[in-house]
Write a protein that holds these residues in place. Structure first.
Motif, short mmCIF file in Angstrom:
data_model
loop_
_atom_site.label_atom_id
_atom_site.label_comp_id
_atom_site.label_asym_id
_atom_site.label_seq_id
_atom_site.Cartn_x
_atom_site.Cartn_y
_atom_site.Cartn_z
N ILE A 82 13.87 -40.29 11.96
CA ILE A 82 13.58 -41.52 12.28
C ILE A 82 13.15 -42.67 12.07
N TYR A 83 11.93 -42.78 11.66
CA TYR A 83 11.29 -43.73 11.84
C TYR A 83 11.92 -44.78 10.57
N PHE A 84 11.77 -43.95 9.61
CA PHE A 84 11.97 -44.71 8.10
C PHE A 84 13.14 -44.96 7.51
N GLY A 85 13.73 -43.99 8.15
CA GLY A 85 15.10 -43.08 7.35
C GLY A 85 16.13 -44.82 8.22
N LEU A 86 16.42 -43.99 9.50
CA LEU A 86 17.50 -44.82 10.31
C LEU A 86 17.67 -46.35 9.74
N PRO A 87 16.40 -47.15 9.75
CA PRO A 87 16.63 -48.11 9.70
C PRO A 87 17.57 -49.03 8.52
N ASN A 88 17.70 -48.13 7.51
CA ASN A 88 18.76 -47.95 6.40
C ASN A 88 19.99 -47.98 6.71
N LEU A 89 20.34 -47.63 8.50
CA LEU A 89 21.95 -47.21 8.76
C LEU A 89 22.05 -49.18 8.47
N GLN A 90 21.22 -49.90 8.65
CA GLN A 90 21.85 -51.19 8.66
C GLN A 90 22.50 -51.65 7.50
N ASN A 91 22.50 -51.14 6.62
CA ASN A 91 23.36 -51.42 5.13
C ASN A 91 24.52 -50.76 5.36
N PHE A 92 24.97 -49.81 6.18
CA PHE A 92 26.01 -49.21 6.32
C PHE A 92 27.16 -50.18 7.85
N ILE A 93 25.52 -50.24 8.31
CA ILE A 93 26.68 -50.87 10.00
C ILE A 93 25.86 -52.01 10.17
N PRO A 94 26.46 -53.31 9.27
CA PRO A 94 25.94 -54.14 8.88
C PRO A 94 25.74 -54.90 10.70
N GLY A 95 24.09 -56.20 11.21
CA GLY A 95 24.61 -56.18 12.48
C GLY A 95 23.67 -55.72 13.17
N PHE A 96 23.69 -54.67 12.91
CA PHE A 96 22.90 -53.61 14.54
C PHE A 96 21.38 -53.54 13.64
N ASN A 97 20.41 -53.58 14.08
CA ASN A 97 19.06 -53.30 14.16
C ASN A 97 19.06 -51.64 14.17
N PHE A 98 18.66 -50.89 13.58
CA PHE A 98 17.82 -49.21 13.90
C PHE A 98 16.82 -49.04 13.86
#
Ligand SMILES: Nc1ncnc2c1ncn2[C@@H]1O[C@H](COP(=O)(O)OP(=O)(O)OP(=O)(O)O)[C@@H](O)[C@H]1O
Ligand SMILES: [Mg+2]
Lengths: 238, 245
Positions: A82-98
């Motif tokens: 949740i804390y370290f992993g989720l921010p990586n979603l940015q690579n797949f869904i650009p424009g969102f800050n996870f």
């Protein structure tokens, strides 16, 4: 020795008040809501038209997967994702800050974890109220919702209190894991102090004692609540 | 009058009720007897939809219901307003005080004002001499008291019929008497009842109509006098077996 203990006490207590206790209470609150909803989805048999039944079927699959996933992986790993992993979603869904603030991430992790465990506790309590009680309510004209609210849940609450209290107490101790996602909760503070004064045995024993005191207070509270809630049963202590 | 027609109930292919048709006259006591496992409870519970038969029709003067149809919650509520069940183990709500056990359904289901519901409940309790136990929890009382309270609870929703499934089988003889006296009084007052019992003495005293069920089939359906004074060989065998117990 005592001066080390006493001088470190204020910062430990501050961390307890600022993180350990709020994290526990907030996470347990949301976890409990999640647990009740999940337990009811799994417990109730839907009746009504095909549409309602298929929606219910989908909800049930979600509930099953959720409970399974959170009970079969370590809490520590869940927090890291949740804390370290989720921010990586940015690579797949650009424009969102996870990116999630650490405290929020901890609350999400603890709530989801507690919700998964507590839902099974609640579900088994619901199942342990005899079918006879449903029959008695139905014959008087109660609907399913009314039966649940007035008859089944109050009885399940009494059954669920001891195991749920245990989960709450477990959560107090689990909040120490929040230190791994940068939260300066009580255990983290004790680590920091130990790094300065080179007294790890003393510091960790002190923090252990603080957890123990907190949990003991909760245990006393638990006994009191159990006594109150079993008032209506002859033969129970109290 | 409740009429039922061709009720069939199967469990896993096994026929438990085989085309049962009969009627339960209003203001009278119908007693259902039969060997264990013959389908008595299943039949009685069908009258209140605690069991859902596969097919058949149940009709009251003002409405009827086909069990083969999908039954809406409105229909089951309507049906359950006519009938109310008393159970072998009384099934009082352990989380509610005696008074709340009795008033819960009037207040929450029938929207009777709370004050009125409490007054009516106390009236019912007084009739059976239990008014001083209103604030007790069920588990603090004897089985006989609990069963009388559960009968009060059933009466409190003012059903046309009360359905009783072996209401005294779980009680010691002494406590059984208290409950039977209450039921006899209700019978005399013209309360419509359908009751399963192994207590032949009660049937002889209070029944108007007897129903004998065996293997899910109706074997006898008629008056008490005929049942006891002129029994068929099978019924005589049954009565002898019961009196030996
Ligand atoms: N929920 C169920 N699932 C499967 N079989 C059932 C169920 N309920 C009842 N039966 C079966 O149906 C038959 C009739 O049961 P029922 O309880 O109606 O008999 P009964 O005449 O009331 O017996 P008793 O005098 O022992 O109470 C029995 O063979 C029983 O095993
Ligand atoms: Mg039975």
């Amino acid at each position: 020795m005592w001066d080390i203990i006493i001088s470190s006490l204020p910062s430990l207590l501050e961390a307890m008040m600022k993180y350990t206790i709020p994290l526990t209470i907030i996470s347990f609150f949301f976890g409990l809501i999640l647990a009740i909803v999940t337990a009811l989805i799994k417990f109730l048999k839907p009746h009504g038209n095909a549409f309602v039944r298929s929606i219910w079927g989908i909800l049930r699959v979600i509930a099953d997967v959720y409970v399974w996933a959170f009970r079969s992986t370590p809490l520590l790993v869940q927090l890291f994702i949740i804390y370290f992993g989720l921010p990586n979603l940015q690579n797949f869904i650009p424009g969102f800050n996870f990116e999630i603030p650490a405290f929020t991430a901890a609350v999400i992790g603890f709530s989801l974890n507690t919700g998964a465990y507590a839902s099974e506790t609640i579900r088994s309590a619901l199942m342990s109220v005899p079918q006879d009680q449903w029959d008695a309510a139905y014959t008087l004209g109660f609907s399913t919702t009314q039966t649940l609210w007035y008859i089944i849940l109050p009885q399940a609450a009494r059954i669920v209190l001891p195991p749920l209290s245990n989960e709450f107490i477990g959560l107090v101790k689990d909040t120490s894991l929040a230190s791994t996602i940068t939260i300066t909760e009580m255990f983290q503070v004790s680590q920091q102090i130990a790094a300065h004064n080179y007294q790890p045995l003393l510091m960790y024993t002190e923090v252990a004692a603080l957890y123990a005191i907190l949990c003991s207070i909760l245990t006393i509270l638990q006994h009191y609540l159990e006594k109150r809630s079993s008032r209506y049963l002859k033969g129970d202590e109290g | 009058m409740i009429k039922i027609k061709d009720i069939v109930k199967k469990y896993d292919g096994k026929t438990v009720l085989d085309n049962i048709s009969t009627e339960f006259p209003e203001g009278k006591t119908t007693v259902i007897v039969g060997p264990s496992g013959s389908g008595k409870s299943t039949l009685l519970r069908s009258l209140d939809l605690l069991v859902h038969p596969d097919s058949g029709i149940i009709s009251f003067p003002n409405f009827s219901l086909n069990y083969a149809d999908k039954i809406t919650s409105k229909q089951s509520k309507e049906l359950r307003a006519q009938t109310s069940m008393v159970f072998q183990n009384w099934n009082l709500f352990p989380n509610l005080r005696v008074i709340d056990n009795i008033t819960a359904a009037p207040i929450h289901v029938h929207k009777v004002p709370k004050k009125e519901a409490i007054a009516q409940a106390n009236e019912l309790l007084k009739r059976v001499g239990l008014e001083k136990y209103a604030d007790f929890y069920p588990d603090e009382l004897s089985g006989g008291m609990q069963q009388r309270i559960s009968i009060c609870r059933a009466l409190a929703v003012k059903p046309k019929y009360i359905l009783l499934d072996e209401p005294t089988s779980a009680l010691d003889p002494e406590l059984e008497t208290q409950v039977l006296e209450m039921l006899e009084e209700l019978a005399q007052q013209g309360q419509s009842m359908v009751m399963i019992t192994h207590n032949i003495e009660f049937a002889k005293l209070s029944a108007d109509k007897m129903l004998f069920i065996e293997n899910g089939e109706k074997i006898f359906d008629g008056s008490k006098d005929e049942f006891f004074n002129n029994p068929s060989p099978r019924i005589k065998e049954f009565l002898d077996a019961i009196s030996l117990q």
